[in-house]
Design an enzyme around this catalytic site. Structure first.
Site, PDB file in Angstrom:
ATOM      1  N   GLU A  12       0.784  -1.237   0.000  1.00  0.00           N
ATOM      2  CA  GLU A  12       0.000   0.000   0.000  1.00  0.00           C
ATOM      3  C   GLU A  12       0.815   1.286   0.000  1.00  0.00           C
ATOM      4  O   GLU A  12       0.298   2.349   0.382  1.00  0.00           O
ATOM      5  CB  GLU A  12      -0.979   0.012   1.175  1.00  0.00           C
ATOM      6  CG  GLU A  12      -1.919  -1.162   1.144  1.00  0.00           C
ATOM      7  CD  GLU A  12      -2.997  -1.041   2.183  1.00  0.00           C
ATOM      8  OE1 GLU A  12      -3.668   0.000   2.206  1.00  0.00           O
ATOM      9  OE2 GLU A  12      -3.155  -1.994   2.943  1.00  0.00           O
ATOM     10  N   ASP A  32      -8.575   4.081   5.080  1.00  0.00           N
ATOM     11  CA  ASP A  32      -9.075   2.848   5.673  1.00  0.00           C
ATOM     12  C   ASP A  32      -9.724   2.015   4.567  1.00  0.00           C
ATOM     13  O   ASP A  32     -10.277   2.560   3.612  1.00  0.00           O
ATOM     14  CB  ASP A  32     -10.102   3.171   6.762  1.00  0.00           C
ATOM     15  CG  ASP A  32     -10.522   1.939   7.525  1.00  0.00           C
ATOM     16  OD1 ASP A  32     -11.441   1.239   7.040  1.00  0.00           O
ATOM     17  OD2 ASP A  32      -9.945   1.658   8.585  1.00  0.00           O
ATOM     18  N   TYR A  96     -11.377   2.238  21.894  1.00  0.00           N
ATOM     19  CA  TYR A  96     -11.022   1.412  23.036  1.00  0.00           C
ATOM     20  C   TYR A  96     -12.240   0.559  23.343  1.00  0.00           C
ATOM     21  O   TYR A  96     -13.306   1.100  23.574  1.00  0.00           O
ATOM     22  CB  TYR A  96     -10.653   2.241  24.272  1.00  0.00           C
ATOM     23  CG  TYR A  96     -10.075   1.337  25.337  1.00  0.00           C
ATOM     24  CD1 TYR A  96      -8.749   0.923  25.244  1.00  0.00           C
ATOM     25  CD2 TYR A  96     -10.856   0.855  26.375  1.00  0.00           C
ATOM     26  CE1 TYR A  96      -8.226   0.058  26.184  1.00  0.00           C
ATOM     27  CE2 TYR A  96     -10.340  -0.011  27.304  1.00  0.00           C
ATOM     28  CZ  TYR A  96      -9.029  -0.409  27.217  1.00  0.00           C
ATOM     29  OH  TYR A  96      -8.510  -1.276  28.133  1.00  0.00           O
ATOM     30  N   PRO A  98      -9.413  -1.432  20.958  1.00  0.00           N
ATOM     31  CA  PRO A  98      -9.106  -1.356  19.520  1.00  0.00           C
ATOM     32  C   PRO A  98      -9.350  -2.702  18.836  1.00  0.00           C
ATOM     33  O   PRO A  98      -9.383  -3.748  19.487  1.00  0.00           O
ATOM     34  CB  PRO A  98      -7.616  -1.007  19.499  1.00  0.00           C
ATOM     35  CG  PRO A  98      -7.090  -1.588  20.769  1.00  0.00           C
ATOM     36  CD  PRO A  98      -8.209  -1.474  21.781  1.00  0.00           C
ATOM     37  N   SER A  99      -9.495  -2.655  17.528  1.00  0.00           N
ATOM     38  CA  SER A  99      -9.688  -3.901  16.777  1.00  0.00           C
ATOM     39  C   SER A  99      -8.354  -4.617  16.544  1.00  0.00           C
ATOM     40  O   SER A  99      -8.334  -5.811  16.263  1.00  0.00           O
ATOM     41  CB  SER A  99     -10.392  -3.636  15.452  1.00  0.00           C
ATOM     42  OG  SER A  99      -9.725  -2.624  14.743  1.00  0.00           O
ATOM     43  N   HIS A 102      -1.937  -2.195  17.733  1.00  0.00           N
ATOM     44  CA  HIS A 102      -0.837  -1.346  17.284  1.00  0.00           C
ATOM     45  C   HIS A 102      -1.473   0.041  17.264  1.00  0.00           C
ATOM     46  O   HIS A 102      -2.507   0.233  16.608  1.00  0.00           O
ATOM     47  CB  HIS A 102      -0.348  -1.739  15.884  1.00  0.00           C
ATOM     48  CG  HIS A 102       0.760  -0.852  15.409  1.00  0.00           C
ATOM     49  ND1 HIS A 102       2.077  -1.204  15.520  1.00  0.00           N
ATOM     50  CD2 HIS A 102       0.737   0.382  14.847  1.00  0.00           C
ATOM     51  CE1 HIS A 102       2.827  -0.214  15.034  1.00  0.00           C
ATOM     52  NE2 HIS A 102       2.023   0.757  14.621  1.00  0.00           N
ATOM     53  N   HIS A 104      -3.149   3.276  16.649  1.00  0.00           N
ATOM     54  CA  HIS A 104      -3.621   3.919  15.427  1.00  0.00           C
ATOM     55  C   HIS A 104      -4.726   4.900  15.778  1.00  0.00           C
ATOM     56  O   HIS A 104      -5.386   4.767  16.804  1.00  0.00           O
ATOM     57  CB  HIS A 104      -4.104   2.882  14.406  1.00  0.00           C
ATOM     58  CG  HIS A 104      -5.207   2.005  14.879  1.00  0.00           C
ATOM     59  ND1 HIS A 104      -5.015   0.958  15.769  1.00  0.00           N
ATOM     60  CD2 HIS A 104      -6.531   2.007  14.606  1.00  0.00           C
ATOM     61  CE1 HIS A 104      -6.173   0.357  16.013  1.00  0.00           C
ATOM     62  NE2 HIS A 104      -7.122   0.985  15.325  1.00  0.00           N
TER      63      HIS A 104
END
Length: 164
Positions: A12, A32, A96, A98-99, A102, A104
């Protein structure tokens, strides 16, 4: 791994909207996958930090304020330059829980009701900066409410522990 592939430009690289390459205070801003990039009403970008030691909102302290301020300032500038949307028309937030773990930051058009952008899951970046400036350990010590779907494994763990 896909986050690291983006950060290392193995994937990407052509989709990067902005990058601050600083290893401590830098990030990459990319569209996204949920955004088809054909209209601005549902603009959705993600800022992925270069640091790999910050997993979520819970890890943030005042030490991270330069990073967070860079994301806010440079992210808004990049979106305004590339898409013509001023910072005042953006919702910039953390999830919160997060999926993925890391750190983001989500950038969405203000009028777009993106999944997880509601109050029980989203924490505005500007508020996070203010909270950490006032109390470095704010997110280590504060109770953070979050919603879970009935089919999520984390909910089952909370139920088993008698916490839900």
């Amino acid at each position: 791994q896909w986050v690291y592939n983006i950060l290392e430009k193995k994937a990407e690289a052509d989709r990067i909207v902005h990058e601050n390459p600083d290893p401590c205070h830098g990030f990459v801003l990319v569209p996204d996958f949920k955004w088809n990039q054909s209209q601005l009403d549902d603009l959705y970008l993600i800022a992925l930090v270069h640091r790999r030691d910050i997993k979520s909102l819970r890890d943030l302290t005042a030490e991270h304020l330069p990073l967070l301020r860079n994301i806010l300032r440079e992210g808004q500038e990049a979106v305004a330059k590339r898409f013509g949307i001023p910072g005042s028309r953006l919702r910039i937030y953390f999830h919160y829980q997060p999926s993925y773990y890391h750190l983001h930051v989500h950038f969405t058009a203000l009028g777009f009701e993106a999944p997880g952008s509601s109050v029980e899951r989203a924490h505005l970046l500007a508020d996070v900066i203010d909270n950490l400036a006032a109390d470095s350990a704010f997110y280590q010590s504060r109770a953070l409410t979050f919603a879970l779907r009935s089919d999520e494994p984390l909910l089952k763990k909370f139920q088993e522990a008698g916490r839900a």
